[in-house]
Enzyme design. Structure first.
Site, PDB file in Angstrom:
ATOM      1  N   TRP A  28       3.119  12.648  -5.101  1.00  0.00           N
ATOM      2  CA  TRP A  28       4.000  11.424  -4.626  1.00  0.00           C
ATOM      3  C   TRP A  28       4.710  11.211  -5.464  1.00  0.00           C
ATOM      4  O   TRP A  28       5.940  10.499  -5.372  1.00  0.00           O
ATOM      5  CB  TRP A  28       3.555  10.054  -3.727  1.00  0.00           C
ATOM      6  CG  TRP A  28       2.980   9.232  -4.492  1.00  0.00           C
ATOM      7  CD1 TRP A  28       2.964   8.773  -5.699  1.00  0.00           C
ATOM      8  CD2 TRP A  28       0.751   9.814  -4.092  1.00  0.00           C
ATOM      9  NE1 TRP A  28       1.655   8.396  -5.948  1.00  0.00           N
ATOM     10  CE2 TRP A  28       0.927   8.614  -5.175  1.00  0.00           C
ATOM     11  CE3 TRP A  28       1.031  10.867  -4.146  1.00  0.00           C
ATOM     12  CZ2 TRP A  28      -1.060   8.968  -5.674  1.00  0.00           C
ATOM     13  CZ3 TRP A  28      -1.118  10.035  -3.949  1.00  0.00           C
ATOM     14  CH2 TRP A  28      -1.616   9.620  -4.740  1.00  0.00           C
ATOM     15  N   GLU A  41       1.925   4.714  -0.382  1.00  0.00           N
ATOM     16  CA  GLU A  41       1.781   2.977  -0.973  1.00  0.00           C
ATOM     17  C   GLU A  41       1.114   2.655   0.129  1.00  0.00           C
ATOM     18  O   GLU A  41       0.037   1.839  -0.313  1.00  0.00           O
ATOM     19  CB  GLU A  41       2.713   2.633  -1.103  1.00  0.00           C
ATOM     20  CG  GLU A  41       3.379   2.723  -2.432  1.00  0.00           C
ATOM     21  CD  GLU A  41       3.370   2.242  -3.528  1.00  0.00           C
ATOM     22  OE1 GLU A  41       2.435   1.438  -3.642  1.00  0.00           O
ATOM     23  OE2 GLU A  41       3.026   2.572  -4.225  1.00  0.00           O
ATOM     24  N   LEU A  84     -10.967   6.889   5.836  1.00  0.00           N
ATOM     25  CA  LEU A  84     -10.149   6.594   4.816  1.00  0.00           C
ATOM     26  C   LEU A  84      -9.953   5.100   5.077  1.00  0.00           C
ATOM     27  O   LEU A  84      -9.732   4.088   4.012  1.00  0.00           O
ATOM     28  CB  LEU A  84      -8.845   6.568   4.649  1.00  0.00           C
ATOM     29  CG  LEU A  84      -7.639   6.259   3.481  1.00  0.00           C
ATOM     30  CD1 LEU A  84      -8.559   7.411   2.565  1.00  0.00           C
ATOM     31  CD2 LEU A  84      -6.252   7.050   4.044  1.00  0.00           C
ATOM     32  N   GLY A  85     -10.779   3.932   6.213  1.00  0.00           N
ATOM     33  CA  GLY A  85     -10.965   2.938   6.155  1.00  0.00           C
ATOM     34  C   GLY A  85      -9.350   1.831   6.671  1.00  0.00           C
ATOM     35  O   GLY A  85      -8.795   3.046   6.503  1.00  0.00           O
ATOM     36  N   TYR A  86      -9.647   0.715   6.939  1.00  0.00           N
ATOM     37  CA  TYR A  86      -9.196   0.002   6.834  1.00  0.00           C
ATOM     38  C   TYR A  86      -8.065   0.714   8.307  1.00  0.00           C
ATOM     39  O   TYR A  86      -6.581   0.738   8.165  1.00  0.00           O
ATOM     40  CB  TYR A  86      -8.576  -0.455   6.140  1.00  0.00           C
ATOM     41  CG  TYR A  86      -8.460  -1.914   5.105  1.00  0.00           C
ATOM     42  CD1 TYR A  86      -9.379  -2.792   5.761  1.00  0.00           C
ATOM     43  CD2 TYR A  86      -8.701  -1.055   3.446  1.00  0.00           C
ATOM     44  CE1 TYR A  86      -9.881  -3.904   4.669  1.00  0.00           C
ATOM     45  CE2 TYR A  86     -10.071  -2.445   3.458  1.00  0.00           C
ATOM     46  CZ  TYR A  86     -10.350  -3.681   4.261  1.00  0.00           C
ATOM     47  OH  TYR A  86     -11.260  -4.619   3.301  1.00  0.00           O
ATOM     48  N   TYR A 124       3.076  -6.871  -1.792  1.00  0.00           N
ATOM     49  CA  TYR A 124       3.282  -5.895  -2.808  1.00  0.00           C
ATOM     50  C   TYR A 124       3.359  -4.875  -1.992  1.00  0.00           C
ATOM     51  O   TYR A 124       4.784  -3.567  -2.947  1.00  0.00           O
ATOM     52  CB  TYR A 124       1.662  -5.256  -2.227  1.00  0.00           C
ATOM     53  CG  TYR A 124       1.767  -4.421  -3.297  1.00  0.00           C
ATOM     54  CD1 TYR A 124       1.817  -4.368  -5.064  1.00  0.00           C
ATOM     55  CD2 TYR A 124       1.516  -3.360  -3.125  1.00  0.00           C
ATOM     56  CE1 TYR A 124       1.871  -2.591  -5.975  1.00  0.00           C
ATOM     57  CE2 TYR A 124       1.259  -1.549  -3.672  1.00  0.00           C
ATOM     58  CZ  TYR A 124       1.576  -1.446  -4.560  1.00  0.00           C
ATOM     59  OH  TYR A 124       1.613  -0.332  -5.337  1.00  0.00           O
ATOM     60  N   ASP A 142       0.091  -5.641  -7.435  1.00  0.00           N
ATOM     61  CA  ASP A 142      -1.245  -5.257  -6.715  1.00  0.00           C
ATOM     62  C   ASP A 142      -2.584  -6.593  -8.313  1.00  0.00           C
ATOM     63  O   ASP A 142      -2.344  -6.875  -8.663  1.00  0.00           O
ATOM     64  CB  ASP A 142      -1.145  -4.199  -6.198  1.00  0.00           C
ATOM     65  CG  ASP A 142      -1.233  -3.391  -8.457  1.00  0.00           C
ATOM     66  OD1 ASP A 142      -0.949  -3.553  -8.623  1.00  0.00           O
ATOM     67  OD2 ASP A 142      -0.638  -1.898  -7.274  1.00  0.00           O
ATOM     68  N   SER A 318     -16.848  -4.534   4.671  1.00  0.00           N
ATOM     69  CA  SER A 318     -15.781  -5.504   3.466  1.00  0.00           C
ATOM     70  C   SER A 318     -17.095  -6.846   4.021  1.00  0.00           C
ATOM     71  O   SER A 318     -17.142  -7.931   3.068  1.00  0.00           O
ATOM     72  CB  SER A 318     -14.383  -6.126   3.310  1.00  0.00           C
ATOM     73  OG  SER A 318     -14.211  -5.852   4.601  1.00  0.00           O
TER      74      SER A 318
END
Length: 394
Positions: A28, A41, A84-86, A124, A142, A318
DNA sequence: AACACGGGGGC
DNA sequence: GCCCCAGTGTT
């Protein structure tokens, strides 16, 4: 303001010089393209560069423009995010792509109000997009930046507190050299990633070591100060790997998770809660465990015969630690379409009640019999991906 | 302010 | 096994 003027000028100047010499060649960073920077991001939230790179390439190839992303089936976006998660990041990203199409004609906006209004874009990421893509003098604070600043300026406030981040944003904004927001913010994060690391920081190679207050105090290892997170709570799950027969031979039963909450809209093997580690100590013995699972499956419309325990699996989120015990089942009869293609409300209520009584939680799941090839189009969380890949032998 | 929300890497 | 995260949205 923290530090005197010389200390701040030294920091910014030396950091920029170091970045010019040391910056990594990241995908990127090849072009200053706002869409690419935005995608990167979002992916980089709570996720390391090395993990993100292959996902970034696949994502940009699959969705080259904002219009492509906005128009894609959500299933495809989730599949691209698989592992990748979340996953709310992926769903919010696509919602934001639609926002950009409708409000901004398909072009990433360049004002603070418009960028921060995008789904999934918080303080962020707003600063990161505005500074990196448009060179606007906005801070992008961050975890890396808070670590670097807390050490260099010897800031002992708890970085888990909101007020500390605000303080860091004010400080970071002051440090941005005129016209250099893009490089400076990336330099700050690059230093945190490569030199000013959480453990064993490489102070001897640090461009700002000479005036680092944390280092001069010998405090670099104990900074930043951060309150501890709660440990994940354990959950125990009886899980079914149901093999189809007859016309469904070679297929396995999966279901789609609900629209909200943990792993929303991802696919998984059917499972029901248990009170303790299944098959161990206080946990349910395998026999009764399989009976309960069989009852739940039957209530979901899939009568099946237990075939014994297959394996145990663990997965830590988490906030939750899953202990899964996976049992093999053989479907007794293939699922049949109801006459007329519909199901009466009474039958739905009856099934839901029976499933609930059997320990099920989600009574609205979509079930599907899949082959290994079908996995190419459905998004699974890693723990089920591992189990299914092991089962299908890949 | 606290919690929900994944996953991988370092030691 | 334990620690660390290139955060945001909801309550």
């Amino acid at each position: 303001m923290r530090g005197n003027r010389e200390t701040r000028i030294f920091f910014s100047t030396e950091l920029l010089g170091w970045y010019e010499r040391s910056k990594r060649d990241l995908p990127w960073r090849r072009h200053r393209d706002p869409y690419n920077i935005w995608i990167s991001e979002i992916m980089l939230q709570q996720t390391r560069v090395d993990t993100v790179i292959p996902y970034f390439h696949r994502f940009i190839e699959r969705f080259p423009t904002i219009a492509d992303l906005a128009a894609a089936p959500e299933e495809d976006v989730l599949k691209c995010w698989e592992g990748l998660g979340y996953y709310s990041r992926a769903r919010n990203l696509q919602a934001a792509a639609k926002q950009v199409m409708e409000r901004h004609g398909g072009t990433v906006p360049n004002t603070k109000a418009e960028v921060s209004a995008l789904k999934g874009v918080g303080p962020y990421t707003t600063g990161a997009i505005l500074s990196i893509a448009f060179n606007r003098p906005e801070p992008a604070v961050d975890g890396n930046v808070m670590r670097v600043l807390s050490r260099y300026f010897l800031i002992e406030e708890d970085v888990a507190k909101v007020g500390t981040r605000t303080l860091m944003e004010e400080l970071a904004a002051e440090l941005i050299p005129e016209g250099r927001a893009s490089d400076f913010n990336q330099a700050l994060m690059e230093l945190g990633a490569l030199v000013c690391t959480p453990k064993s920081p490489q102070c001897l190679t640090c461009p700002v070591m000479a005036r680092c207050a944390g280092r001069l105090e010998g405090a670099e290892e104990r900074l930043p100060i951060k309150s501890k997170a709660k440990p994940p709570r354990p959950e125990y799950r009886l899980t079914a790997l149901v093999e189809g027969g007859g016309a469904l031979a070679g297929r396995v039963l999966v279901r789609r998770r609900p629209d909200t909450g943990l792993l929303a809209r991802m696919w998984e093997l059917p499972h029901i809660p248990a009170d303790a580690v299944p098959g161990e100590g206080a946990g349910l013995p395998d026999g009764p465990a399989m009976d309960r699972l069989a009852t739940a499956l039957a209530a979901a419309g899939v009568p099946a015969r237990p075939g014994g325990a297959l394996l145990n699996a663990e997965h830590t989120f988490s906030h939750i630690h899953w202990n899964l015990r996976v049992f093999r089942f053989d479907a007794e009869i293939p699922m049949q379409a109801p006459a007329g293609g519909g199901v009466s409300p009474a039958a739905v209520a009856e099934t839901a009640a029976a499933y609930d009584a059997a320990g099920g939680e989600d009574t609205t799941s979509e079930y599907r019999w899949i082959t290994r090839e079908d996995m190419d189009n459905l998004a699974f969380p890693n723990v089920f991906l591992r189990i299914l890949n092991g089962y299908f032998g890949s």
